[in-house]
Every structure is written in C-alpha cells, then in structure tokens.
Design a protein around this motif. Structure first.
Motif, short mmCIF file in Angstrom:
data_model
loop_
_atom_site.label_atom_id
_atom_site.label_comp_id
_atom_site.label_asym_id
_atom_site.label_seq_id
_atom_site.Cartn_x
_atom_site.Cartn_y
_atom_site.Cartn_z
N VAL A 42 0.52 -1.45 -0.01
CA VAL A 42 0.35 -0.03 -0.04
C VAL A 42 1.33 1.57 -0.03
O VAL A 42 0.65 2.24 -0.82
N PHE A 43 1.72 0.99 0.92
CA PHE A 43 2.58 2.83 0.79
C PHE A 43 3.53 2.55 -0.13
O PHE A 43 3.99 3.48 -0.90
N GLU A 44 3.39 1.44 -0.62
CA GLU A 44 4.54 1.45 -2.17
C GLU A 44 3.64 2.56 -2.72
O GLU A 44 4.06 2.91 -4.21
N LYS A 45 2.09 1.57 -3.45
CA LYS A 45 1.52 2.08 -4.21
C LYS A 45 1.62 3.86 -3.89
O LYS A 45 0.81 4.33 -4.68
N LEU A 46 1.74 4.26 -2.82
CA LEU A 46 1.41 5.59 -2.38
C LEU A 46 2.59 6.40 -3.04
O LEU A 46 2.36 7.96 -3.78
N TRP A 62 -8.36 6.77 1.14
CA TRP A 62 -7.78 6.02 -0.34
C TRP A 62 -6.86 4.91 0.12
O TRP A 62 -6.68 3.22 -0.33
N LEU A 63 -5.93 5.21 1.41
CA LEU A 63 -5.46 4.18 1.93
C LEU A 63 -6.20 2.73 2.04
O LEU A 63 -5.12 1.63 1.76
N LEU A 64 -7.38 3.15 3.04
CA LEU A 64 -7.77 2.27 3.48
C LEU A 64 -8.31 1.20 2.30
O LEU A 64 -8.22 0.26 2.20
N ARG A 65 -9.13 2.09 1.57
CA ARG A 65 -9.57 1.33 0.39
C ARG A 65 -8.93 0.52 -0.48
O ARG A 65 -8.64 -0.46 -0.94
N VAL A 66 -7.44 1.18 -0.92
CA VAL A 66 -6.04 0.52 -1.56
C VAL A 66 -5.80 -0.66 -0.69
O VAL A 66 -5.61 -2.07 -0.90
N THR A 67 -5.79 -0.31 0.29
CA THR A 67 -5.26 -2.29 1.63
C THR A 67 -6.52 -3.44 1.80
O THR A 67 -6.22 -4.14 0.97
N ILE A 68 -7.94 -2.48 1.07
CA ILE A 68 -8.93 -3.72 1.20
C ILE A 68 -9.01 -4.52 -0.25
O ILE A 68 -9.17 -6.03 -0.24
N ASN A 69 -8.46 -3.69 -1.23
CA ASN A 69 -8.37 -4.16 -2.37
C ASN A 69 -7.08 -5.23 -2.37
O ASN A 69 -7.04 -6.05 -3.47
#
Length: 163
Positions: A42-46, A62-69
């Motif tokens: 997730v932090f790499e995507k950020l 955004w962070l939580l959505r990316v985490t769930i995905n």
C-alpha cells in the motif's frame, strides 16, 4: 483547504495512518505476515500515486480502500493456486479465544469490511458506501445483518462454554 502538498503526503500517511492500514490488513488477511506485506504494498503504491489528495481524510480513505483491495487480491491469488486441500485436517475453531474481533473476521467480506470501517475506523454509512462502492442503504443493511450474525455467533459461543 486545498490539496495536500505532494512532498508531505507520504510522511503524513506513514506517521498518522500506518496503524490504521495495518489493522485493516490484519482484519482482512489470514495471517500477520500477509498483512505486513499488504501494508508495504500500500505504501509503495502511495509513493507511485500521481494523483492528489484533497484532505487528510481523503488520504486515509484512499489508503484503506487500497488496503482492502490488496487483501482481496491476495485472497483471490491464494484461491487460484493449484493446491489440493486435505479434507482430513480439521478446521480451526472460529473463535479460539471467544473475542468479538474473531467473530467479526468470520463474517462475509462485505459485512466484515462495513463493520470494520464503521465501528473501528468511525466512518459513517455513507462514507463506507463510497469506499466500498455500495449505496448507503446497502451498507446499513450489511451492518444490520452483521450485527444479527454476530449476536447469533457470540450467543452460541457463550452457550457452548456454559455447557
């Protein structure tokens, strides 16, 4: 307030939201090692994200959505592996220590994520709906059904302990 400055987004995210991202990952993964991998992803995507964030709340969502995905991707990949299950191995107990969190983790994915985002992270049903791509009334239904299932599951757990 305008968009968050690009040069401070990553530091802000790590400082303020890494715990929330980790909790969401643990909540949606089968083991802590997978959750740790998800947090790193997730932090790499950020770091490579080229968009902007209107506020800190937008960044957190955004962070939580990316985490769930990312957790969904991991779960999907694990199911697609060509491994056969040994039917003779017993399934683990659903609630080894009787905790509510274990019961929440046993809920279907939509219910589990709605409960987590609403009760643990404090989002409204409308905000959860936007994050999960569902209408507000659907989220309210998921929450109601999740509470009903949790009540039943925990009631059965207590009755089993009494007997």
């Amino acid at each position: 307030m305008g968009p968050l400055p690009r040069d401070t987004v990553f530091a802000l995210a790590v400082q303020k939201y890494s715990d929330s991202v980790y909790r969401a990952a643990v909540h949606n993964c089968n083991c802590t090692a997978d959750a740790e991998d998800v947090v790193q992803d997730v932090f790499e995507k950020l770091l490579s994200y080229s968009g902007s964030f209107e506020s800190e709340e937008h960044l957190k969502a955004w962070l939580l959505r990316v985490t769930i995905n990312r957790c969904r991707d991991l779960t999907r990949a694990a199911r697609q592996k060509d491994t056969e299950l040994d039917e003779n191995i017993p399934a683990p107990d659903a609630f080894p220590d009787g905790s509510v969190l274990d019961a929440v983790r046993a809920l279907p994915e939509n219910y589990r994520n709605a409960v987590y985002l609403h009760y643990y992270e404090g989002y409204t049903a409308a905000e959860v709906g936007r994050m999960l791509g569902a209408p507000t009334n659907t989220v309210l239904s998921w929450l109601r059904r999740a509470r009903t299932q949790l009540h039943t599951m925990l009631k059965e757990e207590i009755e089993d302990e009494v007997v």
